[in-house]
Write a protein that holds these residues in place. Sequence first.
Motif, short mmCIF file in Angstrom:
data_model
loop_
_atom_site.label_atom_id
_atom_site.label_comp_id
_atom_site.label_asym_id
_atom_site.label_seq_id
_atom_site.Cartn_x
_atom_site.Cartn_y
_atom_site.Cartn_z
N ALA A 1 0.92 -1.17 -0.11
CA ALA A 1 -0.09 -0.16 0.28
C ALA A 1 0.78 1.31 0.21
O ALA A 1 2.08 1.19 0.52
N PHE A 2 0.53 2.39 -0.73
CA PHE A 2 1.33 3.46 -0.71
C PHE A 2 0.20 4.62 -0.84
O PHE A 2 -0.86 4.66 -1.22
N ALA A 3 1.05 5.64 0.01
CA ALA A 3 0.13 7.00 0.14
C ALA A 3 0.21 7.77 -1.14
O ALA A 3 -0.99 8.75 -1.17
N SER A 4 1.14 7.61 -2.10
CA SER A 4 1.15 8.53 -3.12
C SER A 4 1.79 7.60 -4.15
O SER A 4 2.57 6.66 -3.93
N LYS A 5 1.67 8.23 -5.44
CA LYS A 5 2.24 7.69 -6.68
C LYS A 5 3.80 7.99 -6.43
O LYS A 5 4.63 6.94 -6.99
N GLU A 6 4.18 8.94 -5.93
CA GLU A 6 5.95 9.13 -5.76
C GLU A 6 6.31 8.11 -4.96
O GLU A 6 7.36 7.47 -4.97
N GLU A 7 5.72 7.73 -3.79
CA GLU A 7 5.93 6.67 -2.72
C GLU A 7 6.12 5.46 -3.55
O GLU A 7 7.09 4.66 -3.49
N ALA A 8 5.09 4.96 -4.69
CA ALA A 8 5.16 3.77 -5.00
C ALA A 8 6.24 3.77 -6.23
O ALA A 8 6.77 2.70 -6.28
N PHE B 1 9.68 3.17 -4.13
CA PHE B 1 9.47 1.73 -3.97
C PHE B 1 10.03 0.83 -4.94
O PHE B 1 10.90 0.01 -4.97
N CYS B 2 9.51 1.16 -6.14
CA CYS B 2 10.04 0.33 -7.40
C CYS B 2 11.17 0.60 -7.51
O CYS B 2 11.95 -0.22 -7.88
N GLY B 3 11.83 1.85 -7.71
CA GLY B 3 13.04 2.21 -7.88
C GLY B 3 14.02 1.50 -7.02
O GLY B 3 15.14 0.97 -7.22
N GLN B 4 13.78 1.65 -5.47
CA GLN B 4 14.60 0.90 -4.63
C GLN B 4 14.68 -0.45 -4.82
O GLN B 4 15.76 -1.26 -4.47
N LYS B 5 13.62 -1.19 -5.07
CA LYS B 5 13.81 -2.66 -5.52
C LYS B 5 14.78 -3.06 -6.48
O LYS B 5 15.42 -3.82 -6.74
N LEU B 6 15.01 -2.06 -7.71
CA LEU B 6 15.67 -2.09 -8.93
C LEU B 6 17.32 -1.84 -8.25
O LEU B 6 17.99 -2.41 -8.58
N VAL B 7 17.22 -1.01 -7.29
CA VAL B 7 18.68 -0.60 -6.66
C VAL B 7 19.27 -1.79 -5.97
O VAL B 7 20.34 -2.12 -6.23
N GLU B 8 18.43 -2.42 -5.11
CA GLU B 8 18.47 -3.71 -4.30
C GLU B 8 19.01 -4.59 -5.21
O GLU B 8 19.93 -5.51 -4.84
N ALA B 9 18.43 -4.95 -6.42
CA ALA B 9 18.88 -5.96 -7.17
C ALA B 9 20.09 -5.52 -7.83
O ALA B 9 20.59 -6.67 -8.96
N THR C 1 -3.25 -1.04 -9.74
CA THR C 1 -3.30 -2.09 -8.81
C THR C 1 -1.99 -3.01 -9.02
O THR C 1 -1.62 -3.75 -8.20
N VAL C 2 -1.43 -2.85 -10.10
CA VAL C 2 -0.10 -3.64 -10.49
C VAL C 2 1.01 -2.45 -11.03
O VAL C 2 0.36 -1.86 -11.90
N LEU C 3 2.34 -2.67 -10.50
CA LEU C 3 3.28 -1.59 -10.97
C LEU C 3 4.40 -2.62 -11.48
O LEU C 3 4.73 -3.67 -10.82
N PHE C 4 4.78 -2.09 -12.44
CA PHE C 4 5.98 -2.83 -12.95
C PHE C 4 7.03 -1.81 -13.23
O PHE C 4 7.04 -1.09 -14.04
N GLY C 5 8.18 -1.84 -12.07
CA GLY C 5 9.29 -1.22 -12.30
C GLY C 5 10.34 -1.65 -12.98
O GLY C 5 10.59 -2.86 -12.91
N ILE C 6 10.75 -0.91 -14.09
CA ILE C 6 11.48 -1.34 -15.08
C ILE C 6 12.80 -0.46 -15.31
O ILE C 6 12.72 0.75 -15.04
N ALA C 7 13.97 -1.28 -15.75
CA ALA C 7 15.06 -0.77 -15.96
C ALA C 7 15.64 -1.38 -17.10
O ALA C 7 15.79 -2.48 -16.93
N GLY C 8 16.12 -0.92 -18.43
CA GLY C 8 16.59 -1.63 -19.41
C GLY C 8 18.11 -1.07 -20.03
O GLY C 8 17.82 0.20 -20.23
#
Length: 145
Positions: free
Chosen positions: A14-21, A24-32, A97-104
């Motif tokens: 759950a996210f309070a805003s689109k920026e927070e969402a 979060f996606c960006g941080q998952k990409l950083v962690e990976a 309801t579904v987010l796809f964070g991507i980097a290519g």
Amino acid sequence: MKNLDAEMIVLNKAFASKEEAIRFCGQKLVEAGCVDADYVEAMVQRDQILSVYMGNFIAIPHGTDAAKDHVKKSGICVVQVPDGVDFGDGHDEKVATVLFGIAGVGDDHLQLIQKIALYCSDVDNVVILADALTKDEITGSLAIA
């Protein structure tokens, strides 16, 4: 992009805003190890320039073209948001309801967006992702990775 790593799938967020969402996606990409931290800022900027909301209850947070230097390897994360997060601009509601964070790397970036958009153009596929109770359900149904 052969397999979607289970660590890159997050259920019931759950996210309070689109920026927070987006962050979060960006941080998952950083962690990976896909991107460095500056790419996350470029993801936020990208949404400010042109919404990353794609319709059919999905959003594809990704960086600006100028942020390509911050991409170390191609990657994707899938984040399920059962209550949705509004990607609208205040005038209209655009709930994802579904987010796809991507980097290519190179052309991977555009190919990932195209594959996700094609897959999610069938709203039944989005429902499967949005209703999934396990990561295996997502990896089993997702034919884009």
